[in-house]
Motif scaffolding. Sequence first.
Motif, mmCIF file in Angstrom:
data_model
loop_
_atom_site.group_PDB
_atom_site.id
_atom_site.type_symbol
_atom_site.label_atom_id
_atom_site.label_comp_id
_atom_site.label_asym_id
_atom_site.label_seq_id
_atom_site.Cartn_x
_atom_site.Cartn_y
_atom_site.Cartn_z
ATOM 1 N N SER A 68 28.369 53.982 66.499
ATOM 2 C CA SER A 68 26.927 53.851 66.397
ATOM 3 C C SER A 68 26.535 53.619 64.938
ATOM 4 O O SER A 68 27.181 54.134 64.023
ATOM 5 C CB SER A 68 26.259 55.124 66.911
ATOM 6 O OG SER A 68 24.898 55.144 66.547
ATOM 7 N N THR B 24 27.112 49.416 66.793
ATOM 8 C CA THR B 24 26.132 49.180 67.836
ATOM 9 C C THR B 24 24.832 49.934 67.566
ATOM 10 O O THR B 24 24.826 50.972 66.923
ATOM 11 C CB THR B 24 26.677 49.595 69.213
ATOM 12 O OG1 THR B 24 27.086 50.969 69.164
ATOM 13 C CG2 THR B 24 27.855 48.721 69.619
ATOM 14 N N GLY B 25 23.754 49.376 68.116
ATOM 15 C CA GLY B 25 22.446 49.998 68.026
ATOM 16 C C GLY B 25 22.192 50.885 69.226
ATOM 17 O O GLY B 25 23.089 51.095 70.065
ATOM 18 N N PRO B 26 20.968 51.381 69.359
ATOM 19 C CA PRO B 26 20.630 52.304 70.446
ATOM 20 C C PRO B 26 20.853 51.728 71.850
ATOM 21 O O PRO B 26 21.164 52.461 72.778
ATOM 22 C CB PRO B 26 19.146 52.604 70.226
ATOM 23 C CG PRO B 26 18.832 52.176 68.844
ATOM 24 C CD PRO B 26 19.846 51.150 68.451
ATOM 25 N N ASP B 27 20.709 50.417 71.998
ATOM 26 C CA ASP B 27 20.898 49.788 73.321
ATOM 27 C C ASP B 27 22.307 49.220 73.494
ATOM 28 O O ASP B 27 22.546 48.391 74.366
ATOM 29 C CB ASP B 27 19.858 48.704 73.539
ATOM 30 C CG ASP B 27 19.969 47.572 72.521
ATOM 31 O OD1 ASP B 27 20.724 47.704 71.532
ATOM 32 O OD2 ASP B 27 19.298 46.540 72.720
ATOM 33 N N ASP B 28 23.238 49.645 72.659
ATOM 34 C CA ASP B 28 24.630 49.201 72.677
ATOM 35 C C ASP B 28 24.820 47.741 72.280
ATOM 36 O O ASP B 28 25.886 47.168 72.477
ATOM 37 C CB ASP B 28 25.296 49.458 74.035
ATOM 38 C CG ASP B 28 25.462 50.937 74.319
ATOM 39 O OD1 ASP B 28 25.666 51.706 73.360
ATOM 40 O OD2 ASP B 28 25.381 51.320 75.502
ATOM 41 N N SER B 29 23.780 47.111 71.730
ATOM 42 C CA SER B 29 23.936 45.732 71.248
ATOM 43 C C SER B 29 24.601 45.756 69.877
ATOM 44 O O SER B 29 24.527 46.741 69.144
ATOM 45 C CB SER B 29 22.580 45.030 71.166
ATOM 46 O OG SER B 29 21.757 45.676 70.222
ATOM 47 N N ASN C 226 26.068 38.606 76.217
ATOM 48 C CA ASN C 226 24.670 39.054 76.273
ATOM 49 C C ASN C 226 24.325 39.984 75.110
ATOM 50 O O ASN C 226 23.624 40.983 75.293
ATOM 51 C CB ASN C 226 24.367 39.728 77.609
ATOM 52 C CG ASN C 226 24.582 38.805 78.782
ATOM 53 O OD1 ASN C 226 24.231 37.629 78.714
ATOM 54 N ND2 ASN C 226 25.168 39.309 79.849
ATOM 55 N N LYS D 246 26.129 42.083 73.568
ATOM 56 C CA LYS D 246 26.881 43.342 73.508
ATOM 57 C C LYS D 246 28.356 43.045 73.249
ATOM 58 O O LYS D 246 28.916 42.102 73.800
ATOM 59 C CB LYS D 246 26.707 44.127 74.801
ATOM 60 C CG LYS D 246 25.252 44.492 74.996
ATOM 61 C CD LYS D 246 25.029 45.430 76.122
ATOM 62 C CE LYS D 246 23.539 45.619 76.210
ATOM 63 N NZ LYS D 246 23.002 46.695 76.736
#
Length: 170
Positions: free
Chosen positions: A57, A80-85, A147, A149
């Motif tokens: 993270s 990764t960011g909070p939305d797993d991107s 997408n 991710k």
Amino acid sequence: MICPSCGHSNLPGADECVKCQFALASVDMPTPGDKVEGSLMTDTVAVLKPRQSVTVSETAPLGTAVGVMLATKVGAVLVTGPDDSLVGILTERDFLTKVVGQSGYEGLPVRQFMTPNPETVVLSDPLAFALRKMDVGGYRHLPVVENGKPIGVVSVRDVIRHITRLCKET
């Protein structure tokens, strides 16, 4: 380039025939000279069988990222960011250029040291496209995304192994 429509000899790289205006771009495709060139032009990133990505993270402490890299024996972790991107990449080079000499870095967030918005590839990208990104950017690792991710990572070493296998088959 010889025009297939009228036979006129045009300058190499011409988009259309100067005599009959026949579109030449679609017929002036490079042809591979050997298996390696053919693979780089036609095979996709998927042929490298990208390793599953190791992620941390962006808010994780840098000390945690170091531990993950050592435990998994990788030279880069995807951030990764909070939305797993995918929001960044943290590499050995980042440690050398951004961390060395700093005291108390272990508790600081990864986002302070990562390379944000890294270049990426998708599984369907041609190998030549991925290799070009690595060359131009001076990257040794490219995240593979789907997408937005992370799903994997390819390295220069993966490309070299692939080319070496092709050369052995010759």
